[in-house]
Design an enzyme around this catalytic site. Sequence first.
Site: not given
Length: 317
Positions: A266, A237, A285
């Site tokens: 994000e 994370r 991601h």
Amino acid sequence: MSALRIAVLDDWQAVASQVVNWAPLQALGELVFVHDYPAATAVLIERLKDFDVICVMRERTVFDKALIDGLPRLKLLATGGMRNAALDLNAARERGVLVCGSDSYKHAAPELTWALLMALQRNLVAEANSLRSGGWQVGLGGDLYGKTLGILGLGSIGQKVAGYAKAFGMRVIAWSENLTEARASEAGVTWVSKQQLFEQADILTVHLVLSPRSQGLVDAQALGWMKPTALLINTSRGPIVDEQALIDALQHQRLAGAALDVFAQEPLPADHPLRSLPNLLATPHIGYVTQNNYRQFFEHMIEDVLAWHAGTPIRLL
């Protein structure tokens, strides 16, 4: 129960309709794949206000109190994964909205971690770009055999990465606040202190759950302990790593390089400095974005909705 209106959100690649068979949910009412992602809460409320059930991908659309309170028909949120920091579970409970999760395919994140580690160590992006543009060799790759891999967080993902490292002949060390020497030994890994982890690692990879305790754990001090030749990998994370401290370390070559799949914000803003650092390998991601993982997520979301509709909800968060 009357016919349901079910929305599937966060299908950024427009693949959800092909990954699994959605017919069981279509039998319950209307199923809609929503492919627009406005940031404004008011626009989301207008778009989603007529849905009873919403299926979301992990940590994409933020369902905060304002959005949940603005969706009077919403009865069930089904999410990919058993954790989703984008969902306000307290607000959902207050509204009487059930939230159900899904299991994950356990190999996706560790495999990406190793792919990033290998690509960074061997300078693959620069070499491939040089060849594509008409050039040839531009650098000198690093080696893994005999090097030390430091693992920050020796859970299921960290243990899989440790197994990969041992297959490559690396020494593996680990630390987290909950890790004991005995548990590390059971995994075939050497327990060290936090400072020793950062000081000794030739490559350090982050595999912690994001929590108030882990947020910012990889800070300027921890990065300062690392060798200037070391590499940092984060597929866990974004907020676990202090982004500004990392940018500063990379800009001033106090760290040889980093590979990131996760970020504090994000999608990453177009003008973010992480997009332009020459010693950073960054991906958007994609640690959980694989065929097997999506299939697991969506199949379990379908099961969640069917079980809730039958009055026996499962995998409640």
